[in-house]
Design a protein around this motif. Structure first.
Motif, PDB file in Angstrom:
ATOM      1  N   SER A 156       0.787  -1.236   0.000  1.00 38.79           N
ATOM      2  CA  SER A 156       0.000   0.000   0.000  1.00 38.79           C
ATOM      3  C   SER A 156       0.819   1.287   0.000  1.00 38.79           C
ATOM      4  CB  SER A 156      -0.956   0.004   1.195  1.00 38.79           C
ATOM      5  OG  SER A 156      -0.261  -0.174   2.393  1.00 38.79           O
ATOM      6  N   ALA A 157       2.127   1.198  -0.080  1.00 36.52           N
ATOM      7  CA  ALA A 157       2.967   2.401  -0.026  1.00 36.52           C
ATOM      8  C   ALA A 157       2.772   3.271  -1.263  1.00 36.52           C
ATOM      9  CB  ALA A 157       4.433   2.002   0.102  1.00 36.52           C
ATOM     10  N   SER A 158       2.859   4.575  -1.053  1.00 35.28           N
ATOM     11  CA  SER A 158       2.772   5.531  -2.155  1.00 35.28           C
ATOM     12  C   SER A 158       3.520   6.797  -1.776  1.00 35.28           C
ATOM     13  CB  SER A 158       1.311   5.870  -2.466  1.00 35.28           C
ATOM     14  OG  SER A 158       0.726   6.567  -1.382  1.00 35.28           O
ATOM     15  N   ILE A 159       3.830   7.575  -2.786  1.00 33.15           N
ATOM     16  CA  ILE A 159       4.389   8.914  -2.581  1.00 33.15           C
ATOM     17  C   ILE A 159       3.500   9.869  -3.365  1.00 33.15           C
ATOM     18  CG2 ILE A 159       6.085   8.668  -4.453  1.00 33.15           C
ATOM     19  CD1 ILE A 159       7.071  10.522  -1.402  1.00 33.15           C
ATOM     20  N   THR A 160       3.150  10.986  -2.755  1.00 29.61           N
ATOM     21  CA  THR A 160       2.331  12.000  -3.411  1.00 29.61           C
ATOM     22  C   THR A 160       3.142  13.280  -3.508  1.00 29.61           C
ATOM     23  OG1 THR A 160       0.309  11.052  -2.505  1.00 29.61           O
ATOM     24  CG2 THR A 160       0.178  13.319  -3.301  1.00 29.61           C
ATOM     25  N   VAL A 161       3.173  13.857  -4.696  1.00 28.71           N
ATOM     26  CA  VAL A 161       3.830  15.142  -4.911  1.00 28.71           C
ATOM     27  C   VAL A 161       2.742  16.149  -5.258  1.00 28.71           C
ATOM     28  CG1 VAL A 161       5.416  16.426  -6.388  1.00 28.71           C
ATOM     29  CG2 VAL A 161       6.026  14.139  -5.588  1.00 28.71           C
ATOM     30  N   VAL A 162       2.721  17.248  -4.522  1.00 31.00           N
ATOM     31  CA  VAL A 162       1.692  18.272  -4.652  1.00 31.00           C
ATOM     32  C   VAL A 162       2.249  19.452  -5.442  1.00 31.00           C
ATOM     33  CG1 VAL A 162       0.186  19.830  -3.344  1.00 31.00           C
ATOM     34  CG2 VAL A 162       0.722  17.550  -2.438  1.00 31.00           C
ATOM     35  N   THR A 163       1.549  19.848  -6.513  1.00 33.55           N
ATOM     36  CA  THR A 163       1.932  21.029  -7.290  1.00 33.55           C
ATOM     37  C   THR A 163       0.695  21.899  -7.496  1.00 33.55           C
ATOM     38  OG1 THR A 163       1.467  20.307  -9.566  1.00 33.55           O
ATOM     39  CG2 THR A 163       3.528  19.523  -8.578  1.00 33.55           C
ATOM     40  N   SER A 164       0.905  23.110  -7.959  1.00 26.07           N
ATOM     41  CA  SER A 164      -0.238  23.996  -8.207  1.00 26.07           C
ATOM     42  C   SER A 164      -1.010  23.593  -9.459  1.00 26.07           C
ATOM     43  CB  SER A 164       0.230  25.448  -8.326  1.00 26.07           C
ATOM     44  OG  SER A 164       1.066  25.600  -9.458  1.00 26.07           O
ATOM     45  N   GLN A 165      -0.396  22.817 -10.345  1.00 28.08           N
ATOM     46  CA  GLN A 165      -1.045  22.380 -11.581  1.00 28.08           C
ATOM     47  C   GLN A 165      -1.825  21.080 -11.416  1.00 28.08           C
ATOM     48  OE1 GLN A 165      -0.771  24.318 -14.478  1.00 28.08           O
ATOM     49  NE2 GLN A 165       0.106  25.709 -12.984  1.00 28.08           N
ATOM     50  N   GLY A 166      -1.487  20.321 -10.424  1.00 30.93           N
ATOM     51  CA  GLY A 166      -2.092  19.013 -10.191  1.00 30.93           C
ATOM     52  C   GLY A 166      -1.137  18.179  -9.372  1.00 30.93           C
ATOM     53  N   ASN A 167      -1.613  17.081  -8.874  1.00 27.98           N
ATOM     54  CA  ASN A 167      -0.808  16.245  -7.991  1.00 27.98           C
ATOM     55  C   ASN A 167      -0.441  14.938  -8.679  1.00 27.98           C
ATOM     56  OD1 ASN A 167      -1.239  18.229  -6.036  1.00 27.98           O
ATOM     57  ND2 ASN A 167      -3.147  17.261  -5.410  1.00 27.98           N
ATOM     58  N   TYR A 168       0.593  14.291  -8.151  1.00 26.28           N
ATOM     59  CA  TYR A 168       1.062  13.015  -8.662  1.00 26.28           C
ATOM     60  C   TYR A 168       1.102  12.009  -7.523  1.00 26.28           C
ATOM     61  CZ  TYR A 168       2.881  15.834 -12.519  1.00 26.28           C
ATOM     62  OH  TYR A 168       3.011  16.690 -13.570  1.00 26.28           O
ATOM     63  N   VAL A 169       0.751  10.777  -7.832  1.00 25.26           N
ATOM     64  CA  VAL A 169       0.889   9.677  -6.881  1.00 25.26           C
ATOM     65  C   VAL A 169       1.694   8.584  -7.575  1.00 25.26           C
ATOM     66  CG1 VAL A 169      -0.311   7.896  -5.544  1.00 25.26           C
ATOM     67  CG2 VAL A 169      -1.284  10.199  -5.713  1.00 25.26           C
ATOM     68  N   VAL A 170       2.687   8.060  -6.863  1.00 22.50           N
ATOM     69  CA  VAL A 170       3.508   6.969  -7.385  1.00 22.50           C
ATOM     70  C   VAL A 170       3.341   5.770  -6.464  1.00 22.50           C
ATOM     71  CG1 VAL A 170       5.845   6.195  -7.939  1.00 22.50           C
ATOM     72  CG2 VAL A 170       5.193   8.576  -8.351  1.00 22.50           C
ATOM     73  N   THR A 171       3.078   4.619  -7.063  1.00 23.51           N
ATOM     74  CA  THR A 171       3.046   3.356  -6.332  1.00 23.51           C
ATOM     75  C   THR A 171       4.097   2.427  -6.937  1.00 23.51           C
ATOM     76  OG1 THR A 171       1.340   2.405  -7.773  1.00 23.51           O
ATOM     77  CG2 THR A 171       0.582   3.581  -5.790  1.00 23.51           C
ATOM     78  N   VAL A 172       4.403   1.369  -6.222  1.00 28.98           N
ATOM     79  CA  VAL A 172       5.438   0.439  -6.682  1.00 28.98           C
ATOM     80  C   VAL A 172       4.795  -0.710  -7.444  1.00 28.98           C
ATOM     81  CG1 VAL A 172       7.328  -1.075  -5.980  1.00 28.98           C
ATOM     82  CG2 VAL A 172       6.910   1.064  -4.742  1.00 28.98           C
ATOM     83  N   LYS A 173       5.318  -0.951  -8.631  1.00 26.27           N
ATOM     84  CA  LYS A 173       4.882  -2.064  -9.476  1.00 26.27           C
ATOM     85  C   LYS A 173       5.767  -3.289  -9.239  1.00 26.27           C
ATOM     86  CE  LYS A 173       4.817  -0.792 -13.717  1.00 26.27           C
ATOM     87  NZ  LYS A 173       4.951  -0.470 -15.141  1.00 26.27           N
ATOM     88  N   ASP A 174       7.078  -3.062  -9.060  1.00 30.79           N
ATOM     89  CA  ASP A 174       8.035  -4.159  -8.906  1.00 30.79           C
ATOM     90  C   ASP A 174       9.123  -3.726  -7.921  1.00 30.79           C
ATOM     91  OD1 ASP A 174      10.353  -5.857  -9.290  1.00 30.79           O
ATOM     92  OD2 ASP A 174       9.449  -6.544 -11.170  1.00 30.79           O
ATOM     93  N   TRP A 175       9.036  -4.240  -6.686  1.00 30.82           N
ATOM     94  CA  TRP A 175       9.977  -3.845  -5.634  1.00 30.82           C
ATOM     95  C   TRP A 175      11.404  -4.256  -5.969  1.00 30.82           C
ATOM     96  CZ3 TRP A 175       9.298  -0.534  -1.724  1.00 30.82           C
ATOM     97  CH2 TRP A 175       7.996  -0.198  -1.369  1.00 30.82           C
ATOM     98  N   GLY A 176      11.594  -5.399  -6.609  1.00 30.00           N
ATOM     99  CA  GLY A 176      12.939  -5.853  -6.967  1.00 30.00           C
ATOM    100  C   GLY A 176      13.612  -4.900  -7.941  1.00 30.00           C
ATOM    101  N   LYS A 177      12.871  -4.468  -8.953  1.00 35.97           N
ATOM    102  CA  LYS A 177      13.427  -3.521  -9.926  1.00 35.97           C
ATOM    103  C   LYS A 177      13.673  -2.158  -9.287  1.00 35.97           C
ATOM    104  CE  LYS A 177      11.582  -5.805 -13.974  1.00 35.97           C
ATOM    105  NZ  LYS A 177      10.603  -5.787 -15.056  1.00 35.97           N
ATOM    106  N   LEU A 178      12.782  -1.753  -8.392  1.00 37.05           N
ATOM    107  CA  LEU A 178      12.990  -0.477  -7.709  1.00 37.05           C
ATOM    108  C   LEU A 178      14.219  -0.555  -6.804  1.00 37.05           C
ATOM    109  CD1 LEU A 178      12.017   2.403  -7.296  1.00 37.05           C
ATOM    110  CD2 LEU A 178      10.550   1.562  -5.442  1.00 37.05           C
ATOM    111  N   GLN A 179      14.405  -1.675  -6.124  1.00 36.53           N
ATOM    112  CA  GLN A 179      15.584  -1.856  -5.268  1.00 36.53           C
ATOM    113  C   GLN A 179      16.864  -1.810  -6.102  1.00 36.53           C
ATOM    114  OE1 GLN A 179      15.766  -2.186  -1.789  1.00 36.53           O
ATOM    115  NE2 GLN A 179      17.969  -2.008  -2.136  1.00 36.53           N
ATOM    116  N   ALA A 180      16.851  -2.434  -7.278  1.00 36.88           N
ATOM    117  CA  ALA A 180      18.033  -2.417  -8.154  1.00 36.88           C
ATOM    118  C   ALA A 180      18.352  -0.991  -8.599  1.00 36.88           C
ATOM    119  CB  ALA A 180      17.810  -3.323  -9.361  1.00 36.88           C
TER     120      ALA A 180
END
Length: 159
Positions: free
Chosen positions: A58-82
């Motif tokens: 369930s982890a996510s990161i949200t980036v807030v901007t004046s134009q709109g916001n972004y949410v990133v979730t993890v699709k593949d923890w192994g690739k992200l770790q690499a």
């Protein structure tokens, strides 16, 4: 919860992270790598495997901007770790590569900074993450997944 001042990340009630990007850029690798770094937090580690699995699911990161916001979730923890390990070996070089990809996109499309940063992020981490964007000027302000289609960042049609 509101975004932290000076771009400082804050833990939200549900275990995600959010912070502001006043220049309207999308998430950076540094933002996304907080998801990996949190896995070694003593409070999380001490709670055991079930809590770590919940975090990973369930982890996510949200980036807030004046134009709109972004949410990133993890699709593949192994690739992200690499990718994180590659970043850890040469943070400056990794960040330079990110900026270079964003610059290429801006030269090609002369478009919003957010799209350039998402393009750069997708070049470096695309196989390991999902990115969602809320654009206040499109789709009634709802979130939609974004996809790198060659050089162009587009909403992914989910219908």
């Amino acid at each position: 919860m509101k975004a932290g001042g000076n771009g400082a990340a804050q833990l939200t009630k549900f275990g995600g992270w959010n912070h502001a990007h006043p220049g309207n850029s999308g998430p950076s690798p540094d933002d996304v790598f907080l998801l990996i770094e949190n896995l070694s937090q003593p409070d999380l580690v001490s709670t055991g495997a079930t809590a770590i699995k919940y975090y990973r699911d369930s982890a996510s990161i949200t980036v807030v901007t004046s134009q709109g916001n972004y949410v990133v979730t993890v699709k593949d923890w192994g690739k992200l770790q690499a990718a994180y390990e590659r970043f850890s070996d040469d943070p400056g070089g990794f960040d330079d590569e990110y900026r270079d990809f964003a610059g290429i996109y801006l030269q090609q499309y002369a478009t919003a900074n957010g799209s350039a940063s998402i393009y750069a992020l997708s070049q470096l981490l695309g196989a390991s993450i999902n990115v969602y964007r809320e654009d206040r000027n499109l789709n009634g302000g709802s979130y939609y997944p974004v996809k790198n289609t060659g050089m162009l960042i587009t909403p992914l049609n989910c219908q």
